[in-house]
Scaffold this motif. Structure first.
Motif, PDB file in Angstrom:
ATOM      1  N   GLN A  83      60.840 -23.588  74.717  1.00 39.86           N
ATOM      2  CA  GLN A  83      60.816 -24.551  75.819  1.00 39.86           C
ATOM      3  C   GLN A  83      60.194 -25.874  75.391  1.00 39.86           C
ATOM      4  O   GLN A  83      60.650 -26.946  75.797  1.00 39.86           O
ATOM      5  N   GLU A  84      59.153 -25.790  74.559  1.00 41.05           N
ATOM      6  CA  GLU A  84      58.495 -27.016  74.107  1.00 41.05           C
ATOM      7  C   GLU A  84      59.437 -27.857  73.246  1.00 41.05           C
ATOM      8  O   GLU A  84      59.493 -29.083  73.369  1.00 41.05           O
TER       9      GLU A  84
ATOM     10  N   ASP B 229      61.973 -29.493  75.421  1.00 40.32           N
ATOM     11  CA  ASP B 229      61.357 -30.594  76.154  1.00 40.32           C
ATOM     12  C   ASP B 229      61.265 -31.845  75.289  1.00 40.32           C
ATOM     13  O   ASP B 229      61.523 -32.962  75.743  1.00 40.32           O
TER      14      ASP B 229
ATOM     15  N   PRO C  11      64.047 -34.873  76.854  1.00 41.52           N
ATOM     16  CA  PRO C  11      63.040 -35.031  77.909  1.00 41.52           C
ATOM     17  C   PRO C  11      63.609 -35.345  79.283  1.00 41.52           C
ATOM     18  O   PRO C  11      62.968 -35.081  80.293  1.00 41.52           O
TER      19      PRO C  11
ATOM     20  N   GLY D 241      66.193 -30.604  81.646  1.00 41.43           N
ATOM     21  CA  GLY D 241      65.246 -29.504  81.701  1.00 41.43           C
ATOM     22  C   GLY D 241      65.622 -28.536  82.804  1.00 41.43           C
ATOM     23  O   GLY D 241      66.600 -28.730  83.536  1.00 41.43           O
TER      24      GLY D 241
ATOM     25  N   SER E  44      56.261 -28.222  80.736  1.00 40.42           N
ATOM     26  CA  SER E  44      57.043 -29.360  80.248  1.00 40.42           C
ATOM     27  C   SER E  44      56.721 -30.599  81.077  1.00 40.42           C
ATOM     28  O   SER E  44      56.088 -30.531  82.136  1.00 40.42           O
ATOM     29  N   ARG E  45      57.207 -31.740  80.592  1.00 42.36           N
ATOM     30  CA  ARG E  45      57.036 -32.962  81.379  1.00 42.36           C
ATOM     31  C   ARG E  45      57.727 -32.837  82.727  1.00 42.36           C
ATOM     32  O   ARG E  45      57.253 -33.350  83.744  1.00 42.36           O
ATOM     33  N   THR E  46      58.865 -32.159  82.737  1.00 37.53           N
ATOM     34  CA  THR E  46      59.563 -31.918  83.998  1.00 37.53           C
ATOM     35  C   THR E  46      58.689 -31.120  84.953  1.00 37.53           C
ATOM     36  O   THR E  46      58.577 -31.442  86.143  1.00 37.53           O
TER      37      THR E  46
END
Length: 292
Positions: A80-81, A84, A88, A91, A273-275
């Motif tokens: 997942q990383e 991401d 970006p 997601g 994640s950023r999401t």
């Protein structure tokens, strides 16, 4: 030791049945049995006690299961990383809820902000939610009641009063409030046991001397208002699920403060994640605005 062996082992350990595990994994029983056998040969010990096609984890299997779950969890987090970092703007979000009344507004606002993000939502009981959270199968949960645990982060985001919904023409429809004891002879519409609001109101009603009599128990909270409107029964409805367009009257409970706490949950060890971080921020901001 192969990754496939661990994945097969986890599914067999979960179901404790070769036929069902093979069906779930879309492989033949013989292939599954041989893979588990090779894993046991690699480890030098049996992981299951066998009775026909039924299997039960023994002590070796139970200890190895915890390690295997952690190993696969970390590999999935790494995957997942990387996703991401590489994409970006895209997601996925896996969500679980026991309370869905605010979800349409939250998801609508998030879709405007991140239109390319795919999300999947499941309506679960409290215990099902804990299980999925522990397995790392969901990113966030919106839960009522809050859930606390060693690996669970729990942030209460809203205090939601519980109201009594009655149809137009009901004997209480011209009232603005009602005591619980006045409801003892009523028929109720509700969700099934195991959902936070249901368990909460049942407990409070029992504390004043009666057990609510349900004519309908389901797992779709959004359907309750329609059934009340049809005159099937009355219901305890959270204030966030109140819809002024429906032909219902909502009453305050006079003698008891019945509230539910809505909490946002996530796993402490799970990569966010950023999401996911943006979603968490949006949820907190949404409920902050709702509280004002």
């Amino acid at each position: 030791m192969e990754l496939l062996q661990l994945q097969y082992f986890l599914e067999v350990a979960r179901l404790e049945h070769v036929t069902e595990a093979a069906r779930s994994l879309h492989v033949t029983q013989s292939s599954l049995s041989k893979t588990i056998q090779r894993l046991e040969e690699d480890l030098g010990v049996p992981l299951f006690d066998r009775t026909g096609r039924k299997l039960k984890l023994n002590e070796f299997g139970s200890r190895f299961l915890r390690r295997a779950e952690r190993a696969l969890f970390e590999l999935e987090q790494g995957k997942q990383e990387i996703c991401d970092l590489s994409s970006p703007e895209y997601g996925t979000l896996e969500l679980a809820v026991t309370t869905a009344s605010t979800l349409p507004n939250i998801l609508s606002a998030f879709r405007v902000k991140r239109p390319h993000v795919h999300f999947h939502v499941q309506m679960l009981t409290t215990q099902e939610m804990v299980t999925r959270l522990d397995r790392g199968e969901v990113d966030f949960c919106l839960s009522s009641p809050p859930i606390h645990g060693d690996d669970i982060e729990c942030q209460i985001v809203f205090i939601d009063p519980i109201l009594v919904a009655v149809p137009k023409g009901h004997r209480l429809a011209d009232r603005s409030s009602v005591s619980l004891t006045e409801l003892s002879e009523e028929w109720f519409i509700g969700v099934k046991k195991g959902y936070g609001t249901r368990d909460l109101v049942d407990s409070v009603c029992q504390s004043v001397g009666f057990v609510p009599q349900y004519v309908y128990e389901g797992d779709e909270p959004a359907r309750l208002s329609a059934l009340v409107e049809a005159g099937i029964g009355i219901a305890f409805i959270p204030s966030t699920a109140r819809n002024e367009r429906e032909q219902l009257t909502y009453l305050q409970v006079e003698d008891h403060e019945i509230i539910r706490e809505i909490a946002l949950l996530w796993h402490r060890s799970r990569y966010l994640s950023r999401t996911a971080l943006e979603f968490r921020e949006l949820v907190i901001e949404y409920f902050d605005a709702l509280s004002k």
